[in-house]
Write an enzyme that holds these catalytic residues in place. Sequence first.
Site, PDB file in Angstrom:
ATOM      1  N   CYS A  37       3.820  14.112  -4.119  1.00  0.00           N
ATOM      2  CA  CYS A  37       2.298  13.846  -4.337  1.00  0.00           C
ATOM      3  C   CYS A  37       1.510  14.901  -5.307  1.00  0.00           C
ATOM      4  O   CYS A  37       0.818  14.561  -5.794  1.00  0.00           O
ATOM      5  CB  CYS A  37       1.778  13.540  -3.253  1.00  0.00           C
ATOM      6  SG  CYS A  37       1.348  14.939  -2.013  1.00  0.00           S
ATOM      7  N   CYS A 107       3.569  14.867   4.444  1.00  0.00           N
ATOM      8  CA  CYS A 107       2.301  15.500   4.605  1.00  0.00           C
ATOM      9  C   CYS A 107       2.576  16.370   5.620  1.00  0.00           C
ATOM     10  O   CYS A 107       1.929  17.671   5.859  1.00  0.00           O
ATOM     11  CB  CYS A 107       1.093  14.673   4.840  1.00  0.00           C
ATOM     12  SG  CYS A 107       0.994  13.187   3.567  1.00  0.00           S
TER      13      CYS A 107
HETATM   14  S1  FES Z   1      -0.565  12.706   0.234  1.00  0.00           S
HETATM   15 FE1  FES Z   1      -0.216  14.551  -0.529  1.00  0.00          FE
HETATM   16  S2  FES Z   1      -0.174  15.735   1.368  1.00  0.00           S
HETATM   17 FE2  FES Z   1      -0.568  13.969   1.885  1.00  0.00          FE
END
Ligand code: FES
Lengths: 150, 178
Positions: A37, A107
Amino acid sequence: MAYSDKVIEHYEHPLNVGTLDKEDPTVGTGLVGAPACGDVMRLQIKVNPETNVVEDAKFKTFGCGSAIASSSLVTEWVKGKTIDEAMALKNSQIVEELNLPPVKIHCSVLAEDAIKSAIADFRKKQEERKAQASGVAGSTAAQPSVQPQK
Amino acid sequence: MDPFATLGLVPRFDLDQGELESRYRELQKALHPDKHTGAPASQRRMTLNKAVEVNEAYRTLRDDIKRAQALLALHGNAQASGEREVADPELLMEVMELREALGEAKVRRDLTEVKALAARVDALRAGVRSGLVAAFAALPASAAAAQLSPLAAQVSRLKYYQRFLDEVSAIEDEAEAS
Ligand code: FES
């Protein structure tokens, strides 16, 4: 997708946000990122070098609510634990405690990686210190061993 | 599924956006349900599936990061989906500092600083992107994993910059709304 109450609680009132002095030899810093991400997290621990107990932990996370909640939780968990105990932490425990959905697992992995790399950093610093200290001690220790011959 | 094959395009990173666009429109038109009303149900279903696939491929190829990941996957690099991967500490440090600076600028409501940071990251991104254009162009068809991993690392870098720029857009939207 709705966040669980615990995530919201940690996200709205994150515990232990902040910074410790990364030059301090008793502070270990873990800096990690999630290429999935593009978010980053820094987690720091202050460890008592005599007992190896984590005395303080702080984090700064630039990421989603789950990442913030995960780091808040992990910093709370590790305080008062030894670094060996903290090393045994698994992201699955975070997932369970915060009730994270599958898309948010990375995450919690971020938080696990961060604490492990903070511990590794602390250990490395301590070893370097020990190596230095024994180098110094070695040269001073040479003197007493000479003395008995007098 | 190979998105390049789906759209009938030659796999490459430096894709002509105009060509992508027109390929997509052509296929979309050809696959439109209105054109297949008389066809048997099974064939209509196939057409529909194909249309979904075309949409998906278009979305992938339109995006620099996804297109690069698709190319890496074609070359046999499965890591493209963002598995655990140890990032370069210097990159993490750089990104952390940038995100902290952005966070502070946001708190101060200093939009000039936000824009300055965005310009900096955009320049960094452009640099990585043109590096990737060259690297992909030079990549042999049967590249070994060792040749792919530096490219994968650059794609990750792109991802971190992209995330930063998304954050900038969110801050700007918020500022406009208030
Ligand atoms: S979406 Fe990036 S750390 Fe959760």
